[in-house]
Design a protein around this motif. Structure first.
Motif, short mmCIF file in Angstrom:
data_model
loop_
_atom_site.label_atom_id
_atom_site.label_comp_id
_atom_site.label_asym_id
_atom_site.label_seq_id
_atom_site.Cartn_x
_atom_site.Cartn_y
_atom_site.Cartn_z
N LEU A 31 0.82 -1.21 0.00
CA LEU A 31 0.00 0.00 0.00
C LEU A 31 0.86 1.26 0.00
O LEU A 31 0.45 2.30 -0.54
N LYS A 32 2.06 1.18 0.57
CA LYS A 32 2.89 2.39 0.69
C LYS A 32 3.29 2.94 -0.67
O LYS A 32 3.65 4.12 -0.79
N TYR A 33 3.22 2.11 -1.72
CA TYR A 33 3.58 2.58 -3.06
C TYR A 33 2.41 3.22 -3.79
O TYR A 33 2.60 3.81 -4.86
N THR A 34 1.23 3.12 -3.25
CA THR A 34 0.05 3.71 -3.89
C THR A 34 -0.56 4.82 -3.04
O THR A 34 -1.64 5.33 -3.37
N THR A 35 0.13 5.19 -1.97
CA THR A 35 -0.35 6.25 -1.08
C THR A 35 0.48 7.52 -1.30
O THR A 35 1.70 7.49 -1.17
N PRO A 36 -0.15 8.64 -1.66
CA PRO A 36 0.62 9.87 -1.92
C PRO A 36 1.23 10.44 -0.65
O PRO A 36 0.68 10.33 0.45
N LYS A 37 2.39 11.09 -0.82
CA LYS A 37 3.05 11.80 0.27
C LYS A 37 3.08 13.28 -0.10
O LYS A 37 3.51 13.64 -1.20
N TYR A 38 2.64 14.12 0.83
CA TYR A 38 2.49 15.54 0.54
C TYR A 38 3.65 16.35 1.10
O TYR A 38 4.16 16.07 2.19
N THR A 39 4.06 17.34 0.32
CA THR A 39 5.11 18.25 0.79
C THR A 39 4.49 19.28 1.74
O THR A 39 3.27 19.34 1.90
N THR A 40 5.34 20.12 2.31
CA THR A 40 4.86 21.17 3.23
C THR A 40 4.52 22.46 2.49
O THR A 40 4.19 23.47 3.13
N ILE A 41 4.58 22.43 1.17
CA ILE A 41 4.33 23.64 0.37
C ILE A 41 2.89 23.63 -0.15
O ILE A 41 2.43 22.63 -0.71
N ASP A 42 2.20 24.74 0.02
CA ASP A 42 0.82 24.85 -0.47
C ASP A 42 0.79 24.76 -2.00
O ASP A 42 1.69 25.26 -2.69
N LYS A 43 -0.28 24.17 -2.52
CA LYS A 43 -0.40 23.93 -3.96
C LYS A 43 -0.29 25.22 -4.77
O LYS A 43 0.31 25.25 -5.87
N ALA A 44 -0.84 26.32 -4.25
CA ALA A 44 -0.87 27.58 -5.00
C ALA A 44 0.53 28.11 -5.31
O ALA A 44 0.72 28.86 -6.28
N HIS A 45 1.51 27.74 -4.50
CA HIS A 45 2.86 28.29 -4.68
C HIS A 45 3.63 27.62 -5.82
O HIS A 45 4.71 28.11 -6.19
N PHE A 46 3.12 26.53 -6.35
CA PHE A 46 3.89 25.81 -7.37
C PHE A 46 3.80 26.46 -8.75
O PHE A 46 4.73 26.32 -9.56
N GLU A 47 2.70 27.16 -9.04
CA GLU A 47 2.51 27.68 -10.39
C GLU A 47 3.61 28.64 -10.84
O GLU A 47 4.12 28.51 -11.97
N PRO A 48 4.01 29.64 -10.04
CA PRO A 48 5.08 30.52 -10.51
C PRO A 48 6.41 29.79 -10.71
O PRO A 48 7.16 30.11 -11.64
N VAL A 49 6.68 28.81 -9.89
CA VAL A 49 7.92 28.05 -10.03
C VAL A 49 7.87 27.20 -11.30
O VAL A 49 8.84 27.13 -12.07
N ILE A 50 6.72 26.57 -11.54
CA ILE A 50 6.57 25.76 -12.75
C ILE A 50 6.66 26.63 -14.00
O ILE A 50 7.27 26.24 -15.00
N GLN A 51 6.10 27.83 -13.93
CA GLN A 51 6.21 28.74 -15.07
C GLN A 51 7.67 29.12 -15.31
O GLN A 51 8.13 29.19 -16.46
N GLY A 52 8.40 29.34 -14.24
CA GLY A 52 9.83 29.64 -14.38
C GLY A 52 10.59 28.48 -15.01
O GLY A 52 11.47 28.69 -15.86
N MET A 53 10.24 27.26 -14.61
CA MET A 53 10.89 26.08 -15.20
C MET A 53 10.50 25.92 -16.67
O MET A 53 11.30 25.45 -17.49
N HIS A 54 9.26 26.31 -17.00
CA HIS A 54 8.84 26.28 -18.40
C HIS A 54 9.62 27.32 -19.21
O HIS A 54 9.99 27.08 -20.37
#
Length: 644
Positions: free
Chosen positions: A481-504
């Motif tokens: 089961l441990k391979y099908t259970t997601p693990k969450y980071t401590t970063i809120d989802k909203a903060h990923f978009e500007p970083v992903i845009q920068g990587m794009h």
């Protein structure tokens, strides 16, 4: 009176004996163990080892018959000179080999069978089988060896070899001469693949001759075959990665972000897994083991801990957003580096200035990320508290610790915390200016390629990941089961978009603009890490490492990848090209950027790897190695001048 006393005594003694016998039989008796009975011969019947398939159903590992000459030392009849010469000739061994092998078997156990000459060829078996009746105490045991249906993935598939005494002592299932998984999935899934041995008990007479099945075969058992497994590797992608890594050293790890399944796990240099099968296994393994320069047995994708370089900057961007010390549009000036007062703490390459988060990622500005990093640490009065908070966020991406996966080897990397620097500098005797190299993925930060690939997957998923794993299916069973259970980071989802845009933007107008693949939106980050080694006890700078992390497509990614090429100059030169090719190969099933492919296939780094052993000065960034050593001693600068 005497007769009565004698009779009473006899009766009492008899009762005592009867009571004692009753006690021994009912309460204190020893259960009969057929395995301890020296009058019973035990013959094992080895099961079929489970097959291994790739994620698309391609057979990777099967079995082939093998024949071992077994010996029971106490049953061996002395051979005259002519018989011994003939026997040794049949076995293709010397008289000295015969004596040594018999002594080894006797030391193990005079009454238990052990391998005398393992893994005969079919031809040798056919010749020997007709004459075995002449040699008392010897018999032929049939079992299976692995048959690799591929020439790739040696580090993934692993191999099998004979058990040693320590394994036998730990696990009574194994006997001397049994085979066990030594590396890769053969080791990780040994209990699944091996099956269960069957056994026949054969009664012997007082002359030690076999007279038939013990108890009419009622105690005999049939072998239970091992289970087939399907692994997550895409054999075609794995083969392509190994092709790209030829004449280079490093690792490539590709992961499916939505599941954590490992698509490819390349280490360079590698070897053909078939060379570790049969009687030549020991000799070939020894050659691989003692190659301490190229280290083909060292799985760089899992074991090599490198400074992650600039790809780590995106983690600092995310932590800065989460800690509310920066906004995506905040601008930072760059004067070819970061200055603390009049002192230059890090260098930087030429690019537009000032930069915000998007252009800071795209142009890989060191000054921008040192500024963010210092704000994260200095947010708290105590630098140790700030450092611990920073480390907590970084570790939530699977960095700085074992990933707890199903791979047979691995290393934790390193994410330093406040205690780490308290030990290094003393309590409260350090601050953010002491450790700015962490801002750009140098300093004390280390990561393995699989950790960087997992980091990219977590970013592509906008804040969570699945534990990277190699198992996809087990015959008639389920994966943990441990391979099908997601693990969450401590970063809120909203903060990923500007970083992903920068990587794009890295691909659109940044340091990987020349690596774009038509029809695929790729988000990536180039990286270059300085490379120091000790040569004759002198810390010497070699050619920089080339690093690249990416995921694609931008939305709902199907692949996340990390490529690390030792001495590869800079991020986009080797690692970036290879990452783009791997992504296109997986998503499209073909490669259209043949210009990138031709360049990689025609450029070798063997000359770079030979430099430390040549005894001659070599050039690094226009200087000879001797000049670099002198400058290092004068300036005492260790990790501050990065190219992007």
């Amino acid at each position: 009176m005497r007769k009565l006393l004698l009779l009473t005594t006899v009766i009492l003694v008899g009762l005592v004996f009867i009571a004692r016998l009753f006690y021994l039989q009912v309460y204190g008796g020893y259960e009969y163990d057929v395995f301890e009975d020296t009058a019973i011969r035990k013959v094992y019947n080895y099961p079929k080892r489970g097959y291994v398939y790739d994620r698309n159903g391609k057979l990777l590992v099967a079995n082939q018959p093998s024949y071992d000459v077994m010996v029971i030392p106490r049953e061996v009849e002395p051979l005259d000179s002519l018989e011994l010469i003939e026997f040794c000739k049949l076995l293709k061994i010397t008289r000295e080999d015969y004596d040594r092998k018999l002594e080894r078997a006797t030391n193990y156990s005079p009454r238990l069978p052990s391998p005398f000459v393992p893994q005969l060829s079919k031809t040798d078996y056919a010749v020997l089988q007709e004459k075995m009746r002449k040699y008392e105490g010897f018999y032929i045991q049939k079992r299976s060896l692995r048959s690799y249906q591929t020439t790739i993935g040696a580090n993934v598939l692993g191999d099998i070899g004979e058990v040693n005494r320590s394994i036998i002592e730990k696990d009574p299932y194994y006997n001397l001469g049994d085979l066990i998984g030594k590396q890769g999935v053969e080791l990780s899934y040994e209990d699944v693949l091996r099956g269960t041995k069957g056994i026949k008990f054969i009664q012997k007479d007082r002359f030690n001759k076999n007279i038939g099945p013990f108890k009419e075969g009622k105690l005999d058992t049939l072998p239970v075959p091992g289970k087939d497994i399907t692994i997550t590797i895409d054999a075609e992608l794995q083969a392509y990665g190994e092709l790209l890594m030829k004449h280079k050293r490093g690792g490539i790890v590709a992961i499916e972000p939505c599941s954590g399944e490992i698509l490819a796990m390349v280490t360079g240099p590698s070897y053909n897994p078939n060379i570790l099968v049969g009687r030549e296994r020991s000799r070939n393994y020894t050659k691989l083991h003692y190659d301490t320069i190229a280290k083909p047995l060292f799985d760089r994708g899992l074991l090599a801990q490198y400074p992650p370089g600039s790809p780590f900057k995106v983690i600092n961007a995310l932590i800065g957003l989460q800690e509310d010390v920066v906004e995506p549009n905040d601008k930072v000036g760059c004067r070819m580096g970061y200055y603390y007062g009049s002192r230059k703490l890090t260098g930087c390459h030429h690019h537009q200035s000032p930069v915000d988060m998007y252009s800071g990622i795209a142009q890989s500005c060191n000054a921008y990320f040192v500024t963010i990093y210092r704000k994260i640490i200095d947010k708290y009065k105590d630098a140790g508290v700030g450092m611990n908070n920073w480390a907590k966020h970084a570790k939530s991406f699977g960095l700085g610790d074992f990933l707890n996966n199903d791979l047979s080897v691995g290393r934790p990397g390193r994410i330093p915390d406040g205690d780490y620097y308290d030990r290094a500098y003393g309590d409260n005797r350090w601050g953010s200016t002491y450790i700015v190299s962490n801002a750009i993925g140098q300093g004390e930060v280390e990561a393995t390629p699989i950790q960087l690939a997992n980091m990219a997957a977590a970013i592509g998923n906008r804040g969570y990941y699945y534990t990277p794993h190699i198992i996809k299916e087990i015959e008639n069973d389920t994966i943990p089961l441990k391979y099908t259970t997601p693990k969450y980071t401590t970063i809120d989802k909203a903060h990923f978009e500007p970083v992903i845009q920068g990587m794009h933007d890295v691909y659109n107008k940044g340091t990987a603009a020349t690596l774009r693949v038509p029809g695929i939106e790729i988000c990536g980050k180039t990286g270059t890490a300085e490379n120091f080694v000790k040569i004759d006890s002198v810390k010497t700078q070699l050619t920089d490492h080339s690093i690249f992390v990416a995921f694609a497509p931008k939305d709902n990614p199907t692949i996340a990848i990390a490529v690390f090429v030792e001495n590869g100059y800079w991020g986009s030169r080797f690692a970036g090209r290879m990452a783009s090719l791997m992504i296109e190969k997986y998503i499209k099933g073909e490669v259209t950027r043949t210009d990138l492919e031709n360049w990689i296939l025609t450029h070798s780094l063997e000359n770079e790897y030979a430099k430390p052993y040549s005894g001659e000065p070599f050039k690094i960034n226009g200087q000879t190695s001797l000049q670099v050593i002198d400058n290092y001693a004068i300036e005492n600068s260790n990790q501050n001048d990065l190219k992007q």
